[in-house]
Design an enzyme around this catalytic site. Sequence first.
Site, PDB file in Angstrom:
ATOM      1  N   SER A 190      -9.346   2.095   2.879  1.00  0.00           N
ATOM      2  CA  SER A 190      -8.417   2.853   2.097  1.00  0.00           C
ATOM      3  C   SER A 190      -7.395   1.992   1.362  1.00  0.00           C
ATOM      4  O   SER A 190      -6.725   2.469   0.460  1.00  0.00           O
ATOM      5  CB  SER A 190      -7.679   3.838   3.006  1.00  0.00           C
ATOM      6  OG  SER A 190      -6.925   3.157   3.979  1.00  0.00           O
TER       7      SER A 190
ATOM      8  N   SER B 155     -10.031  -0.097   6.972  1.00  0.00           N
ATOM      9  CA  SER B 155      -9.324  -0.028   5.682  1.00  0.00           C
ATOM     10  C   SER B 155      -8.732  -1.333   5.186  1.00  0.00           C
ATOM     11  O   SER B 155      -8.278  -1.397   4.050  1.00  0.00           O
ATOM     12  CB  SER B 155      -8.208   1.015   5.761  1.00  0.00           C
ATOM     13  OG  SER B 155      -8.756   2.310   5.734  1.00  0.00           O
TER      14      SER B 155
ATOM     15  N   LYS C  94       0.841  -1.201   0.000  1.00  0.00           N
ATOM     16  CA  LYS C  94       0.000   0.000   0.000  1.00  0.00           C
ATOM     17  C   LYS C  94       0.873   1.247   0.000  1.00  0.00           C
ATOM     18  O   LYS C  94       1.878   1.311   0.732  1.00  0.00           O
ATOM     19  CB  LYS C  94      -0.889  -0.031   1.242  1.00  0.00           C
ATOM     20  CG  LYS C  94      -1.913   1.096   1.324  1.00  0.00           C
ATOM     21  CD  LYS C  94      -2.762   0.930   2.577  1.00  0.00           C
ATOM     22  CE  LYS C  94      -3.839   1.996   2.658  1.00  0.00           C
ATOM     23  NZ  LYS C  94      -4.703   1.812   3.851  1.00  0.00           N
TER      24      LYS C  94
END
Lengths: 445, 445
Positions: A152, A176, A82
């Site tokens: 996210s 997330s 990420k």
Amino acid sequence: MTITTPDPSRLTATQALALIRSNILTVETYARSLLSRIESRDEAVRAWAYLNPDYVLEQARKLDSVQFDERGPLHGLPVGVKDVIYTRDMPTEHNSPLYKDSHVPVDAAPVAILRAAGALIFGKTTTTEFASTTNGPATYNPHDQSRTPGGSSSGSGAAVADYQIPVALGTQTGGSTIRPGSFNGIYAVKPTWGAVSREGLKVYSLELDTVGVFARGVEDLEMILGVLGVSDYAVGGGIAFGGVQNAKFGLVKTSVWPQAGPGTIAAMEKAADILRLHGAIVEELELPPEFNNMPAWHATMMATDARTSFISEYQRDKTKISKHLTGYIENKEGYTRAQYIAALDGIASLRPQIDEIAGRYAALLTPSVPDEAPVGIQEMGNAAFCSMWTALHTPVVNIPGFQSENGLPIGVSLVAPRFKDQHLLTAAKEVGKLFEEEGGWKSSL
Amino acid sequence: MTITTPDPSRLTATQALALIRSNILTVETYARSLLSRIESRDEAVRAWAYLNPDYVLEQARKLDSVQFDERGPLHGLPVGVKDVIYTRDMPTEHNSPLYKDSHVPVDAAPVAILRAAGALIFGKTTTTEFASTTNGPATYNPHDQSRTPGGSSSGSGAAVADYQIPVALGTQTGGSTIRPGSFNGIYAVKPTWGAVSREGLKVYSLELDTVGVFARGVEDLEMILGVLGVSDYAVGGGIAFGGVQNAKFGLVKTSVWPQAGPGTIAAMEKAADILRLHGAIVEELELPPEFNNMPAWHATMMATDARTSFISEYQRDKTKISKHLTGYIENKEGYTRAQYIAALDGIASLRPQIDEIAGRYAALLTPSVPDEAPVGIQEMGNAAFCSMWTALHTPVVNIPGFQSENGLPIGVSLVAPRFKDQHLLTAAKEVGKLFEEEGGWKSSL
């Protein structure tokens, strides 16, 4: 031994590593199969914030040149990271114009650990701005391009579901990791807070931010958490998991149950039915009323911590930060010190309580999300069912297998007491087999 | 206006900035005076892990060229940074052979914030290995070269005391800010945990590590914490501080009082006497018996968190890590999950209690250290009196002014409830004036 699928990108991490270890599959061939999948699907999914195919292949060849007796436990495993987590050889842009082309050449602790074990750090996956807003990046749900993959950790969830990568790292401050796990129909684990080093991750809320892992099989999650050093220590308390038969699960709807839509209501019912059918006891339980404060306490903590965490970016150029975040930094909600401390201490006081409650069961069964992935990619969906466990620091795993009326994936969560991550994954492995087989949803990707 | 001292290095930060603002002192002249002090004293103190005088002067000239109306609140303030905190333009070596010449070109959040406010990031100050062991770096106490300056923020404490820098950043996980504050006879503050972003600091224990600040005046600490965004929010609870006269202080010896030596015993007595002489009420109080668990809980938390935090370094080369740390990573003490969770939850349960207790007083008065700085630079001294407050997350300030039989400085601490940092510094300012004037110790540097 023959390779049952001609395309290594379809394999789980555990399957692929077994073939690499047996010298049946080279790291380069594996990497090429993933790059080829990405090439054909990137326009439809857009999961990558940074990817350099030449560099991936260069690394793959280097890994192939390592003697077998010098290889680590993850030798050749491609991992997506990420884009709020530092990687020494790639930029980290946090989906923020303030960090366009920013490259801090250091590996975050979890990246360093995976790389040292032989992982091929493949590329950076898309995120919302600083993993802190609900405005999604331009990433599509691989199962339905009109929908969000959740966030996210949008790119990590979408790329793993779409067979573009076997394993990816995410983070979770609200929902997330678990939310994109559910929306994309894959496994996702948020380990116990503090069980994995967070050094080198963007800070949003120290007490909430947690490294998460996505994969298409529980064995893969077990392997990754094992390498990351997650351990149940000398396990004490709670019930050892010896299979679904006669295991006792606690079904927890929580105070946000009114937000559950038809997809999640049906998934929870079906999940309980499947467990019972296989001889488990599923007992609905209501948490003590103090737990009803958790959503407000979590929101207070997150907003107030953001005030501290983003001062530097705000100073640099507040016009380049989303309104959502500047609202936090300027304390538009007017949170006071007393409210903040009440949230910190209130949550802390419930952590031993939830350990005790969850310890009475093989695991708690609870929703992952309100429903299927919403239409549109502007809003990543709601973290109502996740934020409580994030703040309570318990490990959570999303188990896929169910579906909405529109045929989209819906997962449910299992939860265990803190630092019972290994126990939780043992349970998730057995439960996951049943939900995947009997839950009604199969990936058509 | 005339400069009362010909040597700007003798000024506090607040004094120097006033002269820079009035165009009486240039940043370059200021920097040169510090460099000159360092040149003459470095052999005797050795406080710097990295210092490039040419680069310092280059930055100073750049700062001098900035228009007055474009200057930030700290314009031209030289700041030393402990070498476990990232600086974009200098190496960060953590006093570890694993990080020799390592340069991660990013500013940790507190460094970025100070730099954006105009600070001149001057150099890196010495630390123990990863700010995590008691083996000191080769830094001497500026008041007595045969003694340790304390640690782990050894260089920050020594450099500020020795007039080599007006302000320096440190960190504290046990007593790494307050202890060198006391041993070097200067002010040092450990703010409330979470009140200052720790992004870009080496992680040892997430729940314990806290950014600290050293200076030779409380006004300087107030200014720095203000810029770092520390705020009492809407202050609620506790007693407003309106001067020493009639203020009520709670004298807390804590369960580790038997470790106090003659210097600290005398300092505490004198501190109480001075406060009473000036009309304050000083009331000795005993904390509830649960607080007696704090030393063991703190040790359990620190050792167990280190297991998670240093996996990556251990993997890279465990022979290059001190035995102390490998002992933590290998869990030589055999801490169990149950002990760790008992420590986490036990400490968390005492945080609201200490807030309530401290809130009854203008501040708590408690020892900073067992005694004067010990002889030798191998051992940095003991954190017994600090670790409790670190774990409780309360703000603490070391106030100098007292001395041992050997004429070395000894400080005492004031403590306030969490997120009452501004309140605490207001009290420390008034109390500090009295202790500095009447405590008996004056720096001869």
